[in-house]
Enzyme design. Structure first.
Site, PDB file in Angstrom:
ATOM      1  N   SER A 140       3.863  13.003  33.140  1.00 21.31           N
ATOM      2  CA  SER A 140       4.080  14.338  32.610  1.00 21.31           C
ATOM      3  C   SER A 140       4.967  14.256  31.368  1.00 21.31           C
ATOM      4  CB  SER A 140       4.688  15.234  33.683  1.00 21.31           C
ATOM      5  OG  SER A 140       4.774  16.574  33.264  1.00 21.31           O
ATOM      6  N   TYR A 154       0.279  21.113  24.162  1.00 18.54           N
ATOM      7  CA  TYR A 154       0.693  19.907  24.866  1.00 18.54           C
ATOM      8  C   TYR A 154       1.558  20.255  26.084  1.00 18.54           C
ATOM      9  CZ  TYR A 154       2.980  15.363  25.641  1.00 18.54           C
ATOM     10  OH  TYR A 154       3.476  14.201  26.189  1.00 18.54           O
ATOM     11  N   LYS A 158       0.755  19.602  30.122  1.00 19.47           N
ATOM     12  CA  LYS A 158       1.602  18.779  30.982  1.00 19.47           C
ATOM     13  C   LYS A 158       2.159  19.592  32.154  1.00 19.47           C
ATOM     14  CE  LYS A 158       1.300  14.770  28.977  1.00 19.47           C
ATOM     15  NZ  LYS A 158       0.762  13.585  29.686  1.00 19.47           N
TER      16      LYS A 158
END
Length: 258
Positions: A140, A154, A158
């Protein structure tokens, strides 16, 4: 099809950075582990391949492909007969743009790689991981829980990793799934942040990441990479399932460098 006496790990995003460090550990420090890697290019994996031919299978391709995850799993099963761990380490930072400035198509492309590619290979691996009481390790990011200007695609992707770990823990009790925050690592992604994306980010964030490089504050890829590798094949991780943990969290002391 021969059933491997050693453990079998499938690793995405393996050609550089954290993924390469993870692959190196598994092949050099875990002598009975077999490894199938997935990456866009072979990169430095070629060096490992020359010395670990029978234990390393390299698969080149785009993880966003609907078929690559299944192909990877099928290849590992055909070669070694089992899968004990899946390490999901791939990811793209793009698009680094404010939400108002990014095109929906750019977000879609990011999610094809970061999210749908991940779900695809997890789905393919689940039946085999049930049989081995296996593990899924998701790489992660701190961006999953901290906002940086321009990183919304992004960070959101994650954050999904963290929820996947929670959901899989409920849905697949035979499999241990955890999400690891690797810290700020000296990788090509960090170089791009400093050299390519600084103008898109806020001045404060750009200064932060530039300062980490200048002041020696970046981690070596081996630091979180080795922890991730060890979590995939060593020790009892059942009590960690569903958690989002820093690579150097106290609870991971048994998997950190001595």
């Amino acid at each position: 099809m021969a059933i491997s006496q050693g453990k079998v790990v499938v690793l995405t995003g393996a050609s550089r950075g954290i993924g390469l460090a993870t692959a190196h550990y598994l092949l050099t420090s875990s002598p009975t582990t077999n490894l199938l890697t997935i990456s866009r290019t072979r990169g430095s994996l070629s060096t490992l391949s020359s010395t670990h031919t029978s234990r390393l299978e390299i698969l080149e391709g785009d993880i966003s492909s609907e078929t690559l995850g299944q192909t990877a799993v099928d290849t590992a099963i055909r070669k070694w007969g089992r899968i004990d761990a899946l390490i999901v380490n791939h990811g793209t930072l793009e698009p680094v743009k404010k939400i108002a400035d990014a095109r929906v198509e750019e977000w879609r492309m990011a999610f094809e790689v970061n999210v749908f590619g991940t779900v695809g290979i997890i789905k393919a691996a689940i039946p085999h991981l049930r049989e081995t009481n296996g593990r899924i390790i998701l790489t992660s990011s701190g961006a999953a829980v901290t906002a940086y200007q321009g990183w919304a695609a992004y960070g959101s992707s994650k954050a999904i990793f963290n929820h996947l770990a929670l959901s899989l823990t409920v849905e697949e009790p035979l499999i241990t799934t955890l999400s690891i925050r690797p810290g700020v690592v000296d990788t090509d992604m960090q170089r791009d942040i400093r050299e390519k994306h600084a103008e898109t980010m806020s001045a404060k964030d750009a200064e932060k990441f530039a300062g980490l490089k200048k002041d020696g504050g970046l981690l070596r890829a081996e630091q979180p990479g080795y922890v991730i590798a060890r979590l995939s094949v060593e020790g009892d991780v059942k009590g960690l399932s569903g958690k989002f943990l820093n690579w150097n969290d106290q609870s991971l002391g048994a998997w950190q460098e001595e």
